[in-house]
Design an enzyme around this catalytic site. Structure first.
Site, PDB file in Angstrom:
ATOM      1  N   LEU A  13      53.219  34.703  44.333  1.00 31.26           N
ATOM      2  CA  LEU A  13      53.626  35.102  45.305  1.00 31.26           C
ATOM      3  C   LEU A  13      52.538  36.166  46.311  1.00 31.26           C
ATOM      4  CD1 LEU A  13      56.437  35.695  47.630  1.00 31.26           C
ATOM      5  CD2 LEU A  13      56.574  37.777  45.838  1.00 31.26           C
ATOM      6  N   ASP A  37      43.571  46.520  38.965  1.00 31.28           N
ATOM      7  CA  ASP A  37      44.774  46.770  38.222  1.00 31.28           C
ATOM      8  C   ASP A  37      45.523  47.970  38.216  1.00 31.28           C
ATOM      9  OD1 ASP A  37      46.085  46.308  35.664  1.00 31.28           O
ATOM     10  OD2 ASP A  37      44.365  46.607  34.030  1.00 31.28           O
ATOM     11  N   THR A  63      54.883  38.552  34.109  1.00 29.75           N
ATOM     12  CA  THR A  63      56.185  37.982  34.390  1.00 29.75           C
ATOM     13  C   THR A  63      55.932  36.970  33.451  1.00 29.75           C
ATOM     14  OG1 THR A  63      54.154  36.368  35.515  1.00 29.75           O
ATOM     15  CG2 THR A  63      55.534  37.408  37.116  1.00 29.75           C
ATOM     16  N   ASP A 103      66.169  38.661  39.717  1.00 29.78           N
ATOM     17  CA  ASP A 103      67.420  39.129  39.110  1.00 29.78           C
ATOM     18  C   ASP A 103      67.186  38.892  38.017  1.00 29.78           C
ATOM     19  OD1 ASP A 103      65.710  36.506  38.843  1.00 29.78           O
ATOM     20  OD2 ASP A 103      67.442  35.301  37.438  1.00 29.78           O
ATOM     21  N   TYR A 126      62.208  41.882  29.207  1.00 33.02           N
ATOM     22  CA  TYR A 126      61.271  41.349  30.989  1.00 33.02           C
ATOM     23  C   TYR A 126      61.795  42.358  32.305  1.00 33.02           C
ATOM     24  CZ  TYR A 126      60.503  39.164  35.670  1.00 33.02           C
ATOM     25  OH  TYR A 126      59.807  38.633  36.614  1.00 33.02           O
ATOM     26  N   LYS A 130      61.726  45.598  34.189  1.00 29.01           N
ATOM     27  CA  LYS A 130      61.665  45.455  35.971  1.00 29.01           C
ATOM     28  C   LYS A 130      62.257  46.530  36.339  1.00 29.01           C
ATOM     29  CE  LYS A 130      59.249  42.452  38.290  1.00 29.01           C
ATOM     30  NZ  LYS A 130      58.470  43.282  39.039  1.00 29.01           N
ATOM     31  N   TRP A 152      64.437  32.425  41.027  1.00 27.06           N
ATOM     32  CA  TRP A 152      63.997  30.589  40.733  1.00 27.06           C
ATOM     33  C   TRP A 152      62.773  30.845  41.791  1.00 27.06           C
ATOM     34  CZ3 TRP A 152      68.039  27.183  39.703  1.00 27.06           C
ATOM     35  CH2 TRP A 152      68.751  27.337  39.059  1.00 27.06           C
TER      36      TRP A 152
HETATM   37  N1  LIG Z   1      58.281  33.422  39.797  1.00 27.04           N
HETATM   38  C1  LIG Z   1      59.512  33.542  39.717  1.00 27.04           C
HETATM   39  O1  LIG Z   1      60.192  32.739  39.194  1.00 27.04           O
HETATM   40  C2  LIG Z   1      60.503  35.108  39.997  1.00 27.04           C
HETATM   41  C3  LIG Z   1      61.800  35.188  39.766  1.00 27.04           C
HETATM   42  C4  LIG Z   1      61.927  36.783  40.178  1.00 27.04           C
HETATM   43  C5  LIG Z   1      60.980  37.873  40.194  1.00 27.04           C
HETATM   44  N2  LIG Z   1      59.573  37.318  40.536  1.00 27.04           N
HETATM   45  C6  LIG Z   1      58.819  38.276  40.893  1.00 27.04           C
HETATM   46  O2  LIG Z   1      58.343  38.139  42.038  1.00 27.04           O
HETATM   47  C7  LIG Z   1      56.922  38.406  41.980  1.00 27.04           C
HETATM   48  C8  LIG Z   1      56.004  38.173  41.812  1.00 27.04           C
HETATM   49  O3  LIG Z   1      55.761  36.787  40.924  1.00 27.04           O
HETATM   50  P1  LIG Z   1      55.199  35.586  41.140  1.00 27.04           P
HETATM   51  O4  LIG Z   1      55.409  34.350  40.555  1.00 27.04           O
HETATM   52  O5  LIG Z   1      54.087  35.096  41.880  1.00 27.04           O
HETATM   53  O6  LIG Z   1      54.267  35.780  39.372  1.00 27.04           O
HETATM   54  P2  LIG Z   1      52.607  35.554  39.376  1.00 27.04           P
HETATM   55  O7  LIG Z   1      51.716  33.992  39.695  1.00 27.04           O
HETATM   56  O8  LIG Z   1      52.387  35.475  37.678  1.00 27.04           O
HETATM   57  O9  LIG Z   1      51.308  36.874  39.559  1.00 27.04           O
HETATM   58  C9  LIG Z   1      51.274  37.558  39.309  1.00 27.04           C
HETATM   59  C10 LIG Z   1      49.873  37.954  39.074  1.00 27.04           C
HETATM   60  O10 LIG Z   1      50.077  39.913  39.583  1.00 27.04           O
HETATM   61  C11 LIG Z   1      48.951  39.842  38.517  1.00 27.04           C
HETATM   62  N3  LIG Z   1      48.809  41.368  37.162  1.00 27.04           N
HETATM   63  C12 LIG Z   1      49.325  41.004  36.193  1.00 27.04           C
HETATM   64  N4  LIG Z   1      48.902  41.687  35.589  1.00 27.04           N
HETATM   65  C13 LIG Z   1      48.473  42.806  36.494  1.00 27.04           C
HETATM   66  C14 LIG Z   1      47.707  44.236  36.145  1.00 27.04           C
HETATM   67  N5  LIG Z   1      47.660  44.955  35.238  1.00 27.04           N
HETATM   68  N6  LIG Z   1      47.388  44.604  37.691  1.00 27.04           N
HETATM   69  C15 LIG Z   1      46.794  44.092  38.903  1.00 27.04           C
HETATM   70  N7  LIG Z   1      47.378  42.241  38.427  1.00 27.04           N
HETATM   71  C16 LIG Z   1      47.943  42.105  37.909  1.00 27.04           C
HETATM   72  C17 LIG Z   1      48.601  38.353  37.773  1.00 27.04           C
HETATM   73  O11 LIG Z   1      47.288  38.293  37.542  1.00 27.04           O
HETATM   74  P3  LIG Z   1      46.826  37.428  36.552  1.00 27.04           P
HETATM   75  O12 LIG Z   1      47.400  35.658  36.403  1.00 27.04           O
HETATM   76  O13 LIG Z   1      45.223  37.220  36.094  1.00 27.04           O
HETATM   77  O14 LIG Z   1      47.795  37.771  34.845  1.00 27.04           O
HETATM   78  C18 LIG Z   1      49.012  37.954  38.959  1.00 27.04           C
HETATM   79  O15 LIG Z   1      48.401  37.237  39.659  1.00 27.04           O
HETATM   80  C19 LIG Z   1      56.547  39.090  40.352  1.00 27.04           C
HETATM   81  O16 LIG Z   1      57.526  40.940  40.780  1.00 27.04           O
HETATM   82  C20 LIG Z   1      58.077  38.951  39.655  1.00 27.04           C
HETATM   83  O17 LIG Z   1      58.572  39.394  38.577  1.00 27.04           O
HETATM   84  C21 LIG Z   1      59.146  35.932  40.229  1.00 27.04           C
END
Ligand SMILES: NC(=O)c1ccc[n+]([C@@H]2O[C@H](COP(=O)([O-])OP(=O)(O)OC[C@H]3O[C@@H](n4cnc5c(N)ncnc54)[C@H](OP(=O)(O)O)[C@@H]3O)[C@@H](O)[C@H]2O)c1
Length: 294
Positions: A13, A37, A63, A103, A126, A130, A152
């Site tokens: 995202l 961080d 995540t 969700d 998780y 959150k 999703w």
């Molecule tokens: N993916 C889904 O289906 C989904 C659904 C509902 C909600 N969300 C929410 O949407 C948001 C974005 O998720 P996403 O899907 O984009 O996940 P993502 O691709 O895993 O992105 C999360 C990012 O946060 C970074 N991160 C982890 N620990 C960190 C720290 N201590 N300081 C700074 N950065 C850190 C990760 O870096 P590293 O990769 O280096 O660890 C990664 O680049 C999150 O809040 C997630 O909970 C996602």
């Protein structure tokens, strides 16, 4: 001009959030994990006091849903303490904070879409972490904190169910996919645009749901992906969730309602099927250039 700071800018995202802001000519700084961080309170204070953003979008998160069951403290450090660090720093400079949530804060057993003010009841580590992140932001920034729940997600810049299905269609004669979990497949680019519209609107601080309209199951989504690939959707076969063993239980019902957008008169994200069709060429191209999966 509004100055934006995006944390977790290397994630799925976060990458599309920075791209959407850049393409509309915004002044944006994207910081990936190496750049900031969020668990490091001093670094967060320095980054926000130094950059003096007007709006911070926190896309940084732990995540790994299943891993969080055995590592809840570490997940809490990122998802709750990290959010709290950002909220304190934003309060210090008068910045607005958009905290991305999920969700998974709900029990996942409803019979109608979850409203923004429904009582959360997470059933996973998780989800608990959150929810703690949501509370950290709303408590510390009552006049300038926004929680944007999504679900999703798929996008070109990270692993997702859609990406996995595109690969599997090429590699397997059939795939078995659960047909008893209901949700709203949502494109990260749509969430990014929705956040920009939210911030540019007169929206009151509080909770908003940024997911596509309509609903389906993972099985329904997989069949749609096969159809878009020109493959026979009957190669996707339905199975129950009980056929898969997971450390964290998956919600049976993840559909989120969109009533809060009526207040600021921001149209909600459109139907999931339409969004998937728009996103599809980019998703296929991303899979073709990505490393082979296990
Ligand atoms: N993916 C889904 O289906 C989904 C659904 C509902 C909600 N969300 C929410 O949407 C948001 C974005 O998720 P996403 O899907 O984009 O996940 P993502 O691709 O895993 O992105 C999360 C990012 O946060 C970074 N991160 C982890 N620990 C960190 C720290 N201590 N300081 C700074 N950065 C850190 C990760 O870096 P590293 O990769 O280096 O660890 C990664 O680049 C999150 O809040 C997630 O909970 C996602």
């Amino acid at each position: 001009m509004t100055r934006w700071l995006v944390t977790g800018a290397g994630g799925m995202l976060g990458t599309d959030m920075v791209a959407a802001l850049t393409s509309c000519g915004a002044h944006v700084t994207g910081l990936d994990r190496a750049g900031l961080d969020v668990t490091d309170a001093a670094a967060v204070t320095d980054a926000i006091a130094g950059g003096h953003p007007d709006v911070v979008v926190n896309c940084a998160a732990w995540t790994a849903v299943d891993d969080a069951e055995a590592s809840e403290e570490q997940a809490l450090a990122v998802n709750a303490a990290g959010a709290a660090n950002l909220a304190v720093a934003c309060a210090g400079v008068g910045a607005r904070l958009v905290q991305i949530s999920t969700d998974y804060v709900f029990a996942g057993d409803a019979g109608r879409p979850y409203a923004e003010d429904d009582v959360p009841a997470p059933r996973t580590a998780y989800g608990r972490t959150k929810l703690a992140g949501e509370q950290a932001v709303l408590d510390r920034l009552p006049g300038s904190g926004f929680v944007v729940r999504t679900a999703w997600l798929y996008g070109a810049h990270g692993p997702s169910f859609v990406g996995t299905m595109i690969k599997l269609e090429d590699r397997r004669p059939t795939v078995d996919v659960v047909d008893d979990q209901h949700g709203q497949p949502t494109w990260t680019a749509d969430v990014a645009r929705q956040i920009i519209a939210l911030v540019h609107s007169t929206a009151a601080p509080g909770i908003y749901h940024a997911t596509s309209g309509g609903q389906t199951t993972w099985f329904g989504l997989a069949r749609e992906i096969f159809t878009l690939l020109g493959a026979d959707p009957a190669r996707v076969r339905p199975i129950p969730s009980s056929a898969l063993s997971r450390a964290a239980p998956r919600p049976a019902y993840s559909v989120l309602g969109h009533s809060a957008w009526a207040g600021p008169r921001v149209p909600p994200i459109g139907q999931w099927r339409t969004a998937l069709r728009r996103a599809f060429p980019e998703l296929v191209a991303a899979q073709r250039t990505s490393a082979p999966t296990r």
